[in-house]
Design an enzyme around this catalytic site. Structure first.
Site, short mmCIF file in Angstrom:
data_model
loop_
_atom_site.label_atom_id
_atom_site.label_comp_id
_atom_site.label_asym_id
_atom_site.label_seq_id
_atom_site.Cartn_x
_atom_site.Cartn_y
_atom_site.Cartn_z
N GLY A 227 0.83 -1.20 0.00
CA GLY A 227 0.00 0.00 0.00
C GLY A 227 0.86 1.24 0.00
CD GLU A 228 4.33 2.77 2.73
OE1 GLU A 228 5.55 2.88 2.49
OE2 GLU A 228 3.87 2.64 3.88
#
Length: 338
Positions: free
Chosen positions: A302-303
């Site tokens: 993610g991120e």
């Protein structure tokens, strides 16, 4: 008198189309470059995609930006994550200090980076017991996400961070696409077998709680989603309206895109999938949305990390298109008979 969601539906009706003249301009230059036609494969397609949605040839990659939207979720009280909610704030501090993976990737590829704190200390409602957001708050959060393109960018990467949000994403997919909850649930941050069972149970409970209210994709988002989902949907829509190409990150980011696609099948025409995640049924979701991933690296962080790596590839693709010599400039012979 219409409700807040009507404003979003009205915006969808004003989405611009791709610029065919820009695509033709890219094709004309590509035909003159010192390489066989099509030899750079998908890299050539990515340059055309940039141009058609920026509306110019050659396209630019002067102000690329990765935006990470951070939210917290009431459903974490059901034990659906291997990490505590405190990690949300700790990771934002890590982003600010430059210590996260996304910081390194953005620095390596020359990408701008911005984090949106979406009331991180105020979790959304527990989706197994009630709506995550009310309609007005959901639309306000979408509007906040639209600010991602306010400062100007020529390519936008969309990412997220939020403990519990793979459970939320799985709930969204189950509501939008149907099927068993277990089909859409993955291990997220690395839950064990018992944690996985709790995630499946949470998704099942959420679907049961909101049964009868899931025919409208916007209702699906505000009931089963979260602030980062709403903000990413807003950012993707705003980018379309301002003719900014979008690179979508992974499993959770794609859930925001799936809501827009359910509203209008053309809503993601300006988007590419940065990568196919190892989380959940992401590959199937991308196929349903008609998004071919740029990369497949087994990532599930993610991120915005997958989007950032894909944007590095796009940057390289454009460098080839704009910097490569033509046959005439290099004194290289073209195809026989040309």
């Amino acid at each position: 008198m219409g409700g807040p969601f009507d404003d979003i539906r009205n915006l969808l009706r004003t989405m611009p189309e791709a610029d065919a003249e820009a695509a033709a301009g890219v094709a004309a230059r590509d035909a003159s470059l010192t390489k066989p036609a099509g030899a750079l494969g998908r890299l050539e397609d990515l340059v055309t995609w940039l141009a058609t949605w920026q509306g110019k040839a050659p396209p630019s990659f002067a102000r690329p930006l990765v935006c990470v939207f951070a939210g917290s979720h009431g459903v974490t009280r059901k034990g659906v994550s291997a990490f505590p909610d405190a990690v949300n704030r700790q990771m934002l501090d890590n982003f600010a200090a430059g210590g996260a993976a996304i910081n390194q990737l953005c620095a390596a590829y020359g990408l701008g980076f911005k984090v949106f704190d979406l009331a991180l200390d105020v979790p959304t409602g527990d989706i197994t017991e009630g709506p995550a957001l009310d309609e007005r708050a959901c639309v306000a959060t979408m509007a906040f996400g639209m600010e991602a393109v306010a400062a100007g960018t020529d390519c936008l990467g969309i990412g997220e961070m939020g403990i519990g949000n793979t459970t939320v994403a799985a709930s969204l997919y189950a509501a939008l696409f149907g099927g068993e909850a277990s089909h859409w649930v993955g291990r997220g941050t690395g839950v064990d077998g018992e944690g996985l069972a709790r995630k499946v149970a949470a998704v099942e409970a959420a679907l049961a709680c909101h049964r009868g209210h899931l025919d409208d994709p916007l209702e699906v988002m505000r009931r089963l989603g979260g602030r980062e989902i709403a903000a990413m949907a807003g950012a993707i829509l705003a980018a379309r309206l301002q003719k900014v190409p979008v690179v979508i990150d992974g499993y959770v980011s794609t859930a925001a895109a799936a809501v827009l696609h359910a509203l209008d099948a053309s809503a993601l025409d300006h988007c590419v999938a940065g990568h196919v995640s190892a989380e959940g049924a992401h590959a199937e979701v991308l196929e349903r949305l008609g998004l071919a991933p740029v990369l497949s690296l087994g990532m599930r962080l993610g991120e915005g990390s997958g989007a950032a790596v894909a944007m590095g590839v796009i940057k390289g693709a454009l460098a080839c298109h704009t910097g490569m010599a033509t046959f005439a400039q290099a004194g290289v012979s073209g195809r026989s008979g040309d």
